[in-house]
Design a protein around this motif. Structure first.
Motif, short mmCIF file in Angstrom:
data_model
loop_
_atom_site.label_atom_id
_atom_site.label_comp_id
_atom_site.label_asym_id
_atom_site.label_seq_id
_atom_site.Cartn_x
_atom_site.Cartn_y
_atom_site.Cartn_z
N MET A 1 9.23 14.88 14.56
CA MET A 1 8.37 14.24 13.58
C MET A 1 8.64 14.86 12.20
N GLU A 2 8.69 14.01 11.21
CA GLU A 2 8.96 14.44 9.83
C GLU A 2 7.78 15.24 9.28
N GLN A 3 8.11 16.32 8.57
CA GLN A 3 7.05 17.11 7.95
C GLN A 3 6.45 16.34 6.79
N MET A 4 5.13 16.44 6.66
CA MET A 4 4.45 15.78 5.56
C MET A 4 3.78 16.83 4.69
N LYS A 5 3.77 16.53 3.37
CA LYS A 5 3.20 17.47 2.40
C LYS A 5 2.09 16.77 1.63
N ILE A 6 1.10 17.56 1.25
CA ILE A 6 -0.01 17.02 0.47
C ILE A 6 -0.39 18.00 -0.62
N LEU A 7 -0.82 17.46 -1.75
CA LEU A 7 -1.30 18.26 -2.87
C LEU A 7 -2.77 17.92 -3.10
N ILE A 8 -3.61 18.93 -3.12
CA ILE A 8 -5.04 18.76 -3.39
C ILE A 8 -5.31 19.28 -4.79
N VAL A 9 -5.88 18.41 -5.64
CA VAL A 9 -6.18 18.77 -7.03
C VAL A 9 -7.69 18.66 -7.23
N ASP A 10 -8.35 19.79 -7.27
CA ASP A 10 -9.81 19.83 -7.46
C ASP A 10 -10.18 21.18 -8.04
N ASP A 11 -11.10 21.20 -9.00
CA ASP A 11 -11.48 22.46 -9.64
C ASP A 11 -12.41 23.30 -8.79
N ASP B 1 -9.91 20.77 5.63
CA ASP B 1 -10.50 20.63 6.96
C ASP B 1 -10.48 19.19 7.46
N TYR B 2 -10.53 18.23 6.56
CA TYR B 2 -10.55 16.82 6.92
C TYR B 2 -9.16 16.21 7.08
N LEU B 3 -8.14 16.92 6.67
CA LEU B 3 -6.79 16.36 6.72
C LEU B 3 -6.31 16.16 8.15
N PRO B 4 -5.60 15.06 8.38
CA PRO B 4 -4.99 14.89 9.70
C PRO B 4 -3.98 16.01 9.96
N THR B 5 -3.73 16.29 11.20
CA THR B 5 -2.82 17.38 11.56
C THR B 5 -1.37 17.08 11.21
N SER B 6 -1.08 15.87 10.78
CA SER B 6 0.30 15.51 10.43
C SER B 6 0.78 16.15 9.14
N PHE B 7 -0.12 16.78 8.38
CA PHE B 7 0.28 17.44 7.15
C PHE B 7 0.62 18.89 7.45
N ASP B 8 1.92 19.22 7.27
CA ASP B 8 2.42 20.54 7.59
C ASP B 8 2.32 21.49 6.41
N GLU B 9 2.45 20.93 5.20
CA GLU B 9 2.42 21.76 4.00
C GLU B 9 1.31 21.25 3.09
N ILE B 10 0.44 22.17 2.68
CA ILE B 10 -0.68 21.83 1.82
C ILE B 10 -0.59 22.70 0.57
N ASP C 1 3.87 14.05 -0.14
CA ASP C 1 3.74 12.67 0.32
C ASP C 1 2.46 12.04 -0.22
N TRP C 2 1.44 12.85 -0.41
CA TRP C 2 0.16 12.37 -0.94
C TRP C 2 -0.43 13.40 -1.90
N VAL C 3 -1.22 12.90 -2.86
CA VAL C 3 -2.01 13.74 -3.76
C VAL C 3 -3.45 13.29 -3.63
N LEU C 4 -4.35 14.23 -3.36
CA LEU C 4 -5.79 13.96 -3.38
C LEU C 4 -6.31 14.56 -4.67
N MET C 5 -6.89 13.74 -5.53
CA MET C 5 -7.24 14.20 -6.87
C MET C 5 -8.70 13.88 -7.20
N ASP C 6 -9.42 14.89 -7.64
CA ASP C 6 -10.81 14.74 -8.05
C ASP C 6 -10.90 14.03 -9.39
#
Length: 115
Positions: A1-11, A21-30, A49-54
């Protein structure tokens, strides 16, 4: 399975932890940053692969940050995660290039958007 990356942007560090804690387990790099001003450089460096932004952060306006990322990376996947249930904010984020909009009190919707 391909590694997935996510960026969380929140102050808020506690919110960043909650999102992790809510992220699916498919995200290997946070990756995390605390302001829209750093979001572009983090995106460029890590190419998530995704950005979660406040919505509400100090310094750079989040709409500006979305537009900066989308201008250089048109296929970037950005999801606005906010406490504000406001149609104008939703519309502005989606117009800027966000692909999703989730309320912080409804985080179970994240998994459906991220896949």
């Amino acid at each position: 399975m391909e590694q997935m990356k996510i960026l969380i942007v929140d102050d808020n560090e506690k919110v960043r932890q909650l999102l992790r804690d809510y992220l699916p387990t498919s995200f290997d790099e946070i990756y995390e940053c605390s302001d829209g001003s750093a979001a572009f450089s983090f995106f460029k460096k890590y190419q998530p692969d995704w950005v979660l932004m406040d919505w509400e952060m100090p310094k750079t306006n989040v709409i500006t940050a979305i537009r900066q990322i989308i201008a250089e990376f048109p296929k970037a996947n950005i999801c606005m995660v906010t406490a504000f249930e406001d149609e104008e904010i939703r519309s502005e984020a989606l117009s800027a290039g966000a692909r999703g909009f989730v309320l912080k009190d409804n985080l179970f919707e994240l998994e459906a958007i991220l896949h």
